[in-house]
Design a protein around this motif. Structure first.
Motif, PDB file in Angstrom:
ATOM      1  N   ASN A   1      69.123   5.418 -75.727  1.00  0.00           N
ATOM      2  CA  ASN A   1      68.786   4.406 -76.724  1.00  0.00           C
ATOM      3  C   ASN A   1      69.739   3.214 -76.692  1.00  0.00           C
ATOM      4  O   ASN A   1      69.767   2.411 -77.609  1.00  0.00           O
ATOM      5  CB  ASN A   1      68.765   5.026 -78.125  1.00  0.00           C
ATOM      6  CG  ASN A   1      70.110   5.620 -78.508  1.00  0.00           C
ATOM      7  OD1 ASN A   1      71.024   5.648 -77.698  1.00  0.00           O
ATOM      8  ND2 ASN A   1      70.217   6.094 -79.732  1.00  0.00           N
ATOM      9  N   ARG A   2      70.526   3.102 -75.612  1.00  0.00           N
ATOM     10  CA  ARG A   2      71.479   1.998 -75.486  1.00  0.00           C
ATOM     11  C   ARG A   2      71.063   1.068 -74.351  1.00  0.00           C
ATOM     12  O   ARG A   2      70.521   1.499 -73.346  1.00  0.00           O
ATOM     13  CB  ARG A   2      72.879   2.516 -75.200  1.00  0.00           C
ATOM     14  CG  ARG A   2      73.449   3.280 -76.341  1.00  0.00           C
ATOM     15  CD  ARG A   2      74.843   3.691 -76.051  1.00  0.00           C
ATOM     16  NE  ARG A   2      75.389   4.407 -77.182  1.00  0.00           N
ATOM     17  CZ  ARG A   2      76.660   4.549 -77.414  1.00  0.00           C
ATOM     18  NH1 ARG A   2      77.543   4.053 -76.592  1.00  0.00           N
ATOM     19  NH2 ARG A   2      77.072   5.211 -78.467  1.00  0.00           N
ATOM     20  N   THR A   3      71.358  -0.204 -74.515  1.00  0.00           N
ATOM     21  CA  THR A   3      71.099  -1.201 -73.489  1.00  0.00           C
ATOM     22  C   THR A   3      72.430  -1.786 -73.053  1.00  0.00           C
ATOM     23  O   THR A   3      73.210  -2.250 -73.881  1.00  0.00           O
ATOM     24  CB  THR A   3      70.191  -2.320 -74.023  1.00  0.00           C
ATOM     25  OG1 THR A   3      68.961  -1.731 -74.463  1.00  0.00           O
ATOM     26  CG2 THR A   3      69.914  -3.341 -72.939  1.00  0.00           C
ATOM     27  N   TYR A   4      72.705  -1.734 -71.754  1.00  0.00           N
ATOM     28  CA  TYR A   4      73.950  -2.251 -71.192  1.00  0.00           C
ATOM     29  C   TYR A   4      73.642  -3.519 -70.418  1.00  0.00           C
ATOM     30  O   TYR A   4      72.764  -3.544 -69.563  1.00  0.00           O
ATOM     31  CB  TYR A   4      74.599  -1.223 -70.266  1.00  0.00           C
ATOM     32  CG  TYR A   4      74.991   0.041 -70.984  1.00  0.00           C
ATOM     33  CD1 TYR A   4      76.208   0.137 -71.628  1.00  0.00           C
ATOM     34  CD2 TYR A   4      74.129   1.138 -71.023  1.00  0.00           C
ATOM     35  CE1 TYR A   4      76.579   1.281 -72.288  1.00  0.00           C
ATOM     36  CE2 TYR A   4      74.487   2.299 -71.686  1.00  0.00           C
ATOM     37  CZ  TYR A   4      75.711   2.369 -72.321  1.00  0.00           C
ATOM     38  OH  TYR A   4      76.069   3.510 -72.978  1.00  0.00           O
ATOM     39  N   ILE A   5      74.381  -4.574 -70.721  1.00  0.00           N
ATOM     40  CA  ILE A   5      74.193  -5.855 -70.046  1.00  0.00           C
ATOM     41  C   ILE A   5      75.183  -5.939 -68.892  1.00  0.00           C
ATOM     42  O   ILE A   5      76.372  -5.676 -69.046  1.00  0.00           O
ATOM     43  CB  ILE A   5      74.402  -7.020 -71.020  1.00  0.00           C
ATOM     44  CG1 ILE A   5      73.362  -6.931 -72.133  1.00  0.00           C
ATOM     45  CG2 ILE A   5      74.322  -8.357 -70.298  1.00  0.00           C
ATOM     46  CD1 ILE A   5      73.558  -7.946 -73.229  1.00  0.00           C
ATOM     47  N   VAL A   6      74.692  -6.314 -67.716  1.00  0.00           N
ATOM     48  CA  VAL A   6      75.517  -6.431 -66.523  1.00  0.00           C
ATOM     49  C   VAL A   6      76.010  -7.865 -66.406  1.00  0.00           C
ATOM     50  O   VAL A   6      75.211  -8.806 -66.362  1.00  0.00           O
ATOM     51  CB  VAL A   6      74.716  -6.038 -65.260  1.00  0.00           C
ATOM     52  CG1 VAL A   6      75.564  -6.204 -64.022  1.00  0.00           C
ATOM     53  CG2 VAL A   6      74.180  -4.630 -65.383  1.00  0.00           C
ATOM     54  N   ALA A   7      77.320  -8.037 -66.396  1.00  0.00           N
ATOM     55  CA  ALA A   7      77.901  -9.373 -66.297  1.00  0.00           C
ATOM     56  C   ALA A   7      77.824  -9.874 -64.866  1.00  0.00           C
ATOM     57  O   ALA A   7      77.939  -9.105 -63.912  1.00  0.00           O
ATOM     58  CB  ALA A   7      79.357  -9.339 -66.754  1.00  0.00           C
ATOM     59  N   ASP A   8      77.614 -11.164 -64.716  1.00  0.00           N
ATOM     60  CA  ASP A   8      77.576 -11.794 -63.401  1.00  0.00           C
ATOM     61  C   ASP A   8      78.994 -12.236 -63.062  1.00  0.00           C
ATOM     62  O   ASP A   8      79.434 -13.318 -63.453  1.00  0.00           O
ATOM     63  CB  ASP A   8      76.624 -12.984 -63.425  1.00  0.00           C
ATOM     64  CG  ASP A   8      76.418 -13.574 -62.053  1.00  0.00           C
ATOM     65  OD1 ASP A   8      76.604 -12.846 -61.055  1.00  0.00           O
ATOM     66  OD2 ASP A   8      76.079 -14.768 -61.979  1.00  0.00           O
ATOM     67  N   VAL A   9      79.734 -11.384 -62.351  1.00  0.00           N
ATOM     68  CA  VAL A   9      81.142 -11.626 -62.061  1.00  0.00           C
ATOM     69  C   VAL A   9      81.356 -11.600 -60.548  1.00  0.00           C
ATOM     70  O   VAL A   9      80.876 -10.701 -59.862  1.00  0.00           O
ATOM     71  CB  VAL A   9      82.030 -10.547 -62.720  1.00  0.00           C
ATOM     72  CG1 VAL A   9      83.481 -10.774 -62.397  1.00  0.00           C
ATOM     73  CG2 VAL A   9      81.798 -10.526 -64.216  1.00  0.00           C
ATOM     74  N   GLU A  10      82.071 -12.573 -60.058  1.00  0.00           N
ATOM     75  CA  GLU A  10      82.418 -12.612 -58.641  1.00  0.00           C
ATOM     76  C   GLU A  10      83.567 -11.634 -58.370  1.00  0.00           C
ATOM     77  O   GLU A  10      84.436 -11.460 -59.226  1.00  0.00           O
ATOM     78  CB  GLU A  10      82.848 -14.018 -58.229  1.00  0.00           C
ATOM     79  CG  GLU A  10      81.737 -15.034 -58.275  1.00  0.00           C
ATOM     80  CD  GLU A  10      80.654 -14.764 -57.266  1.00  0.00           C
ATOM     81  OE1 GLU A  10      80.980 -14.398 -56.121  1.00  0.00           O
ATOM     82  OE2 GLU A  10      79.476 -14.908 -57.626  1.00  0.00           O
ATOM     83  N   PRO A  11      83.615 -11.012 -57.198  1.00  0.00           N
ATOM     84  CA  PRO A  11      84.739 -10.130 -56.876  1.00  0.00           C
ATOM     85  C   PRO A  11      86.038 -10.930 -56.795  1.00  0.00           C
ATOM     86  O   PRO A  11      86.045 -12.089 -56.382  1.00  0.00           O
ATOM     87  CB  PRO A  11      84.362  -9.546 -55.518  1.00  0.00           C
ATOM     88  CG  PRO A  11      83.276 -10.396 -54.987  1.00  0.00           C
ATOM     89  CD  PRO A  11      82.628 -11.075 -56.146  1.00  0.00           C
ATOM     90  N   LEU A  12      87.134 -10.307 -57.181  1.00  0.00           N
ATOM     91  CA  LEU A  12      88.403 -11.018 -57.227  1.00  0.00           C
ATOM     92  C   LEU A  12      89.092 -11.110 -55.870  1.00  0.00           C
ATOM     93  O   LEU A  12      89.403 -12.176 -55.402  1.00  0.00           O
ATOM     94  CB  LEU A  12      89.336 -10.339 -58.233  1.00  0.00           C
ATOM     95  CG  LEU A  12      88.872 -10.390 -59.679  1.00  0.00           C
ATOM     96  CD1 LEU A  12      89.836  -9.624 -60.560  1.00  0.00           C
ATOM     97  CD2 LEU A  12      88.761 -11.818 -60.148  1.00  0.00           C
ATOM     98  N   ASP A  13      89.342  -9.975 -55.256  1.00  0.00           N
ATOM     99  CA  ASP A  13      90.113  -9.950 -54.016  1.00  0.00           C
ATOM    100  C   ASP A  13      89.308  -9.190 -52.970  1.00  0.00           C
ATOM    101  O   ASP A  13      89.476  -7.996 -52.794  1.00  0.00           O
ATOM    102  CB  ASP A  13      91.466  -9.281 -54.274  1.00  0.00           C
ATOM    103  CG  ASP A  13      92.397  -9.370 -53.094  1.00  0.00           C
ATOM    104  OD1 ASP A  13      92.091 -10.143 -52.168  1.00  0.00           O
ATOM    105  OD2 ASP A  13      93.417  -8.685 -53.101  1.00  0.00           O
TER     106      ASP A  13
END
Length: 97
Positions: free
Chosen positions: A16-28
Motif C-alpha cells: 500500500n506504499r508508493t516509492y518515488i525514484v529520484a532522477d540522480v546522476e552517479p557521483l563517482d
C-alpha cells in the motif's frame, strides 16, 4: 533482472506504499576518487600509529600498524587499476564517437 533502459519507472508501488525514484546522476563512476580517499585514510592511520610502535608492541598489537600499511599498499594497486580502467573507458568512448 534489472532493466537498464532510459525509460525507467519514476515510482514503484509495493503493497500500500508508493516509492518515488529520484532522477540522480552517479557521483563517482570510475572510482578513482573513492580509492584515493581510502588509500589516504590507510596512510594517515599508519602515520598516526607509528609514534606508538613501542606501546603496540608491548600490547601485542603491531598488526594494527601493518594492517594500515597493507591497506595503503593495496590501495595503490587499486588506484592504478581504476586509473587504467578510466583511461580505457575514455578511449572506448572516443573510438565510438
Amino acid at each position: 533482472m534489472v532493466d537498464l533502459r532510459d525509460e525507467q519507472p519514476t515510482q514503484h508501488e509495493i503493497g500500500n506504499r508508493t516509492y518515488i525514484v529520484a532522477d540522480v546522476e552517479p557521483l563517482d563512476v570510475d572510482g578513482v576518487r573513492t580509492i584515493e580517499v581510502g588509500t589516504l585514510a590507510w596512510l594517515i592511520g599508519f602515520l598516526a600509529l607509528l609514534p606508538f610502535y613501542s606501546r603496540l608492541a608491548d600490547a601485542g598489537r603491531t598488526w594494527w600498524l601493518w594492517t594500515c600499511l597493507a591497506g595503503f599498499g593495496l590501495g595503490l594497486f587499486g588506484l592504478e587499476y581504476c586509473r587504467r580502467r578510466r583511461h580505457a573507458r575514455a578511449e572506448r568512448r572516443a573510438d565510438q564517437a
